[in-house]
Design a protein around this motif. Structure first.
Motif, PDB file in Angstrom:
ATOM      1  N   CYS A  11      23.357  43.512  63.735  1.00 33.91           N
ATOM      2  CA  CYS A  11      22.227  44.441  63.638  1.00 33.91           C
ATOM      3  C   CYS A  11      22.062  45.240  64.937  1.00 33.91           C
ATOM      4  O   CYS A  11      21.805  44.655  65.990  1.00 33.91           O
ATOM      5  N   PRO A  12      22.167  46.581  64.866  1.00 35.27           N
ATOM      6  CA  PRO A  12      22.055  47.389  66.081  1.00 35.27           C
ATOM      7  C   PRO A  12      20.623  47.747  66.492  1.00 35.27           C
ATOM      8  O   PRO A  12      20.423  48.425  67.491  1.00 35.27           O
ATOM      9  N   VAL A  13      19.628  47.278  65.738  1.00 44.32           N
ATOM     10  CA  VAL A  13      18.242  47.665  66.035  1.00 44.32           C
ATOM     11  C   VAL A  13      17.340  46.455  66.315  1.00 44.32           C
ATOM     12  O   VAL A  13      16.133  46.528  66.109  1.00 44.32           O
ATOM     13  N   MET A  18      11.897  44.080  67.404  1.00 45.37           N
ATOM     14  CA  MET A  18      11.034  43.205  68.203  1.00 45.37           C
ATOM     15  C   MET A  18       9.810  43.955  68.725  1.00 45.37           C
ATOM     16  O   MET A  18       8.698  43.431  68.703  1.00 45.37           O
ATOM     17  N   LYS A  19      10.014  45.179  69.195  1.00 43.19           N
ATOM     18  CA  LYS A  19       8.898  45.970  69.734  1.00 43.19           C
ATOM     19  C   LYS A  19       7.886  46.315  68.642  1.00 43.19           C
ATOM     20  O   LYS A  19       6.678  46.182  68.840  1.00 43.19           O
ATOM     21  N   VAL A  20       8.379  46.756  67.501  1.00 41.58           N
ATOM     22  CA  VAL A  20       7.478  47.133  66.405  1.00 41.58           C
ATOM     23  C   VAL A  20       6.739  45.900  65.878  1.00 41.58           C
ATOM     24  O   VAL A  20       5.527  45.935  65.656  1.00 41.58           O
ATOM     25  N   ALA A  21       7.458  44.803  65.700  1.00 41.09           N
ATOM     26  CA  ALA A  21       6.831  43.571  65.196  1.00 41.09           C
ATOM     27  C   ALA A  21       5.763  43.068  66.161  1.00 41.09           C
ATOM     28  O   ALA A  21       4.673  42.651  65.730  1.00 41.09           O
ATOM     29  N   ALA A  22       6.048  43.120  67.462  1.00 38.84           N
ATOM     30  CA  ALA A  22       5.070  42.668  68.458  1.00 38.84           C
ATOM     31  C   ALA A  22       3.825  43.556  68.414  1.00 38.84           C
ATOM     32  O   ALA A  22       2.694  43.062  68.481  1.00 38.84           O
ATOM     33  N   ARG A  37      21.368  36.877  72.820  1.00 40.32           N
ATOM     34  CA  ARG A  37      20.372  37.054  73.877  1.00 40.32           C
ATOM     35  C   ARG A  37      19.309  38.001  73.334  1.00 40.32           C
ATOM     36  O   ARG A  37      19.609  39.122  72.936  1.00 40.32           O
ATOM     37  N   MET A  38      18.092  37.521  73.278  1.00 46.27           N
ATOM     38  CA  MET A  38      17.001  38.286  72.672  1.00 46.27           C
ATOM     39  C   MET A  38      15.713  38.062  73.438  1.00 46.27           C
ATOM     40  O   MET A  38      15.569  37.069  74.141  1.00 46.27           O
ATOM     41  N   ALA A  39      14.792  38.959  73.230  1.00 49.28           N
ATOM     42  CA  ALA A  39      13.445  38.792  73.771  1.00 49.28           C
ATOM     43  C   ALA A  39      12.800  37.575  73.101  1.00 49.28           C
ATOM     44  O   ALA A  39      13.069  37.278  71.940  1.00 49.28           O
ATOM     45  N   GLU A  40      11.990  36.889  73.839  1.00 46.26           N
ATOM     46  CA  GLU A  40      11.270  35.729  73.321  1.00 46.26           C
ATOM     47  C   GLU A  40       9.810  36.108  73.094  1.00 46.26           C
ATOM     48  O   GLU A  40       9.318  37.075  73.655  1.00 46.26           O
ATOM     49  N   GLY A  41       9.132  35.335  72.315  1.00 45.94           N
ATOM     50  CA  GLY A  41       7.716  35.559  72.092  1.00 45.94           C
ATOM     51  C   GLY A  41       7.176  34.546  71.121  1.00 45.94           C
ATOM     52  O   GLY A  41       7.939  33.896  70.401  1.00 45.94           O
ATOM     53  N   LEU A 139      10.672  51.507  59.118  1.00 46.26           N
ATOM     54  CA  LEU A 139      10.039  50.214  59.381  1.00 46.26           C
ATOM     55  C   LEU A 139       8.533  50.379  59.547  1.00 46.26           C
ATOM     56  O   LEU A 139       7.742  49.621  58.965  1.00 46.26           O
ATOM     57  N   GLU A 140       8.123  51.361  60.318  1.00 42.72           N
ATOM     58  CA  GLU A 140       6.692  51.607  60.512  1.00 42.72           C
ATOM     59  C   GLU A 140       6.017  51.929  59.177  1.00 42.72           C
ATOM     60  O   GLU A 140       4.932  51.421  58.879  1.00 42.72           O
TER      61      GLU A 140
END
Length: 153
Positions: A11-13, A18-22, A37-41, A139-140
């Motif tokens: 997945c290239p996005v 992650m930004k939109v979901a957060a 390797r991904m952002a955590e939250g 997505l939005e």
């Protein structure tokens, strides 16, 4: 509450998701066969599934439900998600719907047959800034629609 399921290996996005979901406070599952390797939250759950044909797809299909959103390029997985009442988006922003999934499956099967017979070579167009922008808009739109309508409606 809407949840997002990401078929993450190719997945290239992922960062955009992650930004939109957060921003919307949505639980997001990142499903992959390999460590990423991904952002955590607190709303992010990484799911590492064993190698194997359709293992990640099965994990998603067994859990996704009405009102949820799947991000995948995999047409058979998108079909399974749509049949369960979820929204399925490709990373280029194309929505898989009940009306379009049949044609998408037929084209996928035709191209597979043609590649296997040597009649055509595989060609995947590069992922562009316009694809990324279309995806973010799609997505939005789906998240806003889910908020208006409510889960499963």
């Amino acid at each position: 509450m809407t949840e997002i399921y990401v078929d993450a290996d190719a997945c290239p996005v992922k960062d955009e998701i992650m930004k939109v979901a957060a921003r919307h406070g949505l639980k997001t599952y990142i499903i992959s066969n390999a460590w990423l390797r991904m952002a955590e939250g607190p709303l992010v759950e990484r799911v590492h599934v064993p190698d194997g044909l359709d293992v990640a797809d099965d994990w998603i299909a067994e859990r996704i439900g009405p009102g949820d959103i799947a991000i995948t390029s995999d047409v058979p997985l998108a079909d399974r998600c749509v049949k369960q009442g979820a929204v399925a988006l490709a990373p280029n922003g194309r929505a898989f719907t009940e009306d379009s999934i049949g044609m998408a499956r037929a084209m996928r099967d035709l191209m597979t047959t043609l590649r296997e017979s040597g009649q055509v070579q595989s060609y995947n167009a590069g992922f562009t800034k316009q694809d990324r922008s279309k995806f973010l808009q799609a997505l939005e739109t789906e998240i806003q629609k889910a908020k208006r309508v409510g889960p499963g409606a």
